[in-house]
Design an enzyme around this catalytic site. Structure first.
Site, PDB file in Angstrom:
ATOM      1  CG  ASP A 194     106.909  11.672 -24.413  1.00 45.34           C
ATOM      2  OD1 ASP A 194     106.381  11.231 -25.437  1.00 45.34           O
ATOM      3  OD2 ASP A 194     108.045  12.254 -24.631  1.00 45.34           O
TER       4      ASP A 194
ATOM      5  CG  HIS B  42     109.857  20.178 -23.574  1.00 45.78           C
ATOM      6  ND1 HIS B  42     109.779  20.933 -24.803  1.00 45.78           N
ATOM      7  CD2 HIS B  42     110.139  19.057 -23.832  1.00 45.78           C
ATOM      8  CE1 HIS B  42     110.540  19.897 -25.879  1.00 45.78           C
ATOM      9  NE2 HIS B  42     110.614  18.782 -25.037  1.00 45.78           N
TER      10      HIS B  42
ATOM     11  CG  HIS C 214     112.121  15.037 -21.953  1.00 52.27           C
ATOM     12  ND1 HIS C 214     111.167  14.400 -22.720  1.00 52.27           N
ATOM     13  CD2 HIS C 214     112.700  16.048 -22.501  1.00 52.27           C
ATOM     14  CE1 HIS C 214     111.314  14.868 -23.967  1.00 52.27           C
ATOM     15  NE2 HIS C 214     112.209  15.978 -24.057  1.00 52.27           N
TER      16      HIS C 214
END
Length: 129
Positions: free
Chosen positions: A29, A93, A95
């Protein structure tokens, strides 16, 4: 219009890739909550994680499970947390976030590592795959 993640998959936007298969991609990220914060996505563009078919959902989680130990070995932390928010980018998605405290999961607090720091972090994580 393709999502930013689909554009990363297509190579239109650069990313600090950690791992990749035919179906999945893990990359850092660029606005992480902590160093090592990694995004894991299916390459197929599906807006909502719970809209993934069963095989793609299971594959995404299995792929994340393969990436998490490498992050944990490369980045000093107590464990790797997993979060699914689904509001930032309309592309399913998860994390993977190195955690030392619960505040490391605070998405309202982002850091801004340099491209050099991101590249170094990606290289460290890849060494453990």
């Amino acid at each position: 219009m393709p999502t930013i993640f689909s554009r990363i998959v297509a190579g239109e936007i650069p990313a600090h890739k950690i791992a990749e298969t035919d179906d999945f991609l893990a990359f850092l990220d660029v606005m992480p909550t902590t160093i090592g914060h990694t995004l894991v996505i299916p390459k197929k563009e599906v807006d909502y994680i719970f809209a993934l078919d069963d095989n793609l959902y299971a594959g995404l989680m299995a792929f994340a499970r393969q990436v998490a130990p490498a992050i944990e070995k490369a980045i000093p932390c107590k464990r790797i947390g997993i979060a699914v928010i689904g509001l930032e980018v309309p592309h399913a998605h998860v994390h993977l976030i190195p955690l030392n405290s619960i505040t490391d999961m605070d998405f309202s607090h982002k850091i801004s590592p340099s491209q050099e720091e991101l590249a170094e972090t990606a290289n460290k994580i890849r060494q453990y795959l």
